[in-house]
Design a protein around this motif. Structure first.
Motif, PDB file in Angstrom:
ATOM      1  N   ARG A 294      -0.719  -3.969  -3.975  1.00 44.38           N
ATOM      2  CA  ARG A 294      -1.032  -5.001  -3.227  1.00 44.38           C
ATOM      3  C   ARG A 294       0.264  -5.826  -3.483  1.00 44.38           C
ATOM      4  O   ARG A 294       0.325  -6.111  -1.688  1.00 44.38           O
ATOM      5  CB  ARG A 294      -1.826  -5.868  -3.544  1.00 44.38           C
TER       6      ARG A 294
ATOM      7  N   ILE B  60      -2.725   1.659   4.049  1.00 44.78           N
ATOM      8  CA  ILE B  60      -4.513  -0.112   3.970  1.00 44.78           C
ATOM      9  C   ILE B  60      -5.237   0.843   4.254  1.00 44.78           C
ATOM     10  O   ILE B  60      -6.749   0.811   3.975  1.00 44.78           O
ATOM     11  CB  ILE B  60      -3.580  -0.676   5.413  1.00 44.78           C
TER      12      ILE B  60
ATOM     13  N   TRP C  65      -9.637  -6.845   6.478  1.00 42.57           N
ATOM     14  CA  TRP C  65      -8.135  -7.394   5.907  1.00 42.57           C
ATOM     15  C   TRP C  65      -6.610  -7.463   7.369  1.00 42.57           C
ATOM     16  O   TRP C  65      -6.657  -8.898   7.264  1.00 42.57           O
ATOM     17  CB  TRP C  65      -7.575  -7.018   4.583  1.00 42.57           C
TER      18      TRP C  65
ATOM     19  N   GLN D  91      -7.998  -1.760   3.629  1.00 40.86           N
ATOM     20  CA  GLN D  91      -8.227  -2.574   4.365  1.00 40.86           C
ATOM     21  C   GLN D  91      -7.475  -3.331   5.395  1.00 40.86           C
ATOM     22  O   GLN D  91      -7.317  -3.879   5.934  1.00 40.86           O
ATOM     23  CB  GLN D  91      -6.369  -2.949   3.415  1.00 40.86           C
TER      24      GLN D  91
END
Length: 277
Positions: free
Chosen positions: A261, A99, A107, A104
């Protein structure tokens, strides 16, 4: 089952099943025996009085019947959201470094916030059902508590029963309805028990699933995976042996990052079967 769902099933559903079998069912059996015994005594005095007491006792089941579906759905929804939150935290812990590498963090936090809002919504709905049930139980309790005694008083006034029968009603009606109450009030818990048992032991058929079997399965596999992330990522079939080194290479835009991903479950907008040990 996903790991988060498995953990929630063990923590909540299994505990509900254990409590029902070890505590609730024995309590129901004892109070049912008490209820039948007292009703038999009342029947020996006056059959009509016995039926009135039984009717007043059965009124207590109305709140449970009225909110039966809501109780079942609320329990199911709460377990689902808790499972999603647990699963997200587990995957976030496992893939923390990834991450960070892919940037991310926002996110991941957005996902957590959405799940928290979803949990709050389900909690409000569950609280509303609980408040409604409590109000209905309070109303029916008055009917149950005084209904049989008032009925006995009216019957005595019209010389339908004698004073001894009235005394029996006064002495036994509260104990009889209280025993019935303890039996009937387990009805919502029994609904949860059935739901928990179904969730815990029923085999679930899902399109996308994560395997938690570390002993027998050390393979990552993608079967007929389609993703919205890359135009070229259509019908991908891939097997990765975790005991070996695997390199995913290709030109820009062919879907290398999209595959990673999906494997890391950072991206969930895809079709197909993904199995991860």
């Amino acid at each position: 089952l996903k790991k988060g769902e498995f953990i929630e099933n063990i923590n909540d559903d299994l505990q509900m099943i254990i409590d029902t079998i070890s505590k609730n069912i024995p309590s129901v059996i004892v109070n049912a025996v008490v209820f039948v015994t007292f009703c038999t005594i009342l029947a020996c005095e006056n059959t009509l009085i016995m039926f009135i007491v039984i009717l007043c006792s059965l009124i207590q089941v109305l709140p449970g019947l009225f909110v039966k579906k809501s109780t079942e759905y609320n329990y199911e929804d709460m377990r689902k959201v808790e499972a999603e939150m647990t699963e997200m935290l587990i995957e976030g812990y496992r893939g923390f470094s990834v991450i960070r590498i892919f940037g991310q963090e926002n996110w991941f936090l957005d996902k957590i916030k959405k799940l928290h809002k979803k949990y709050e919504k389900v909690s409000i709905k569950s609280s509303g059902t609980t408040s409604l049930t409590t109000s209905m139980e309070a109303f029916t309790e008055y009917i149950t508590k005084y209904g049989s005694i008032i009925s006995a008083g009216v019957m005595y006034a019209y010389n339908l029963i004698d004073i001894d029968t009235v005394a029996y009603v006064i002495v036994l009606s509260n104990s009889t309805t209280e025993a019935a109450k303890k039996v009937l009030f387990e009805f919502p818990n029994y609904i949860k028990y059935v739901t928990a048992k179904k969730r815990l032991f029923e085999k679930k058929k899902t399109t996308k699933h994560l395997s938690a079997d570390y002993t027998y399965n050390n393979i990552i596999s993608l079967n007929n995976v389609h993703s919205k992330l890359g135009e070229n990522l259509r019908g991908v079939n891939l097997t990765i042996d975790l005991n070996d080194y695997t390199i995913i290479k290709g030109e820009n835009g062919v879907g290398k990052t999209s595959i990673i991903r999906i494997i890391l479950q950072i991206e969930d907008e895809y079709k197909g079967d993904v199995v991860i040990p």
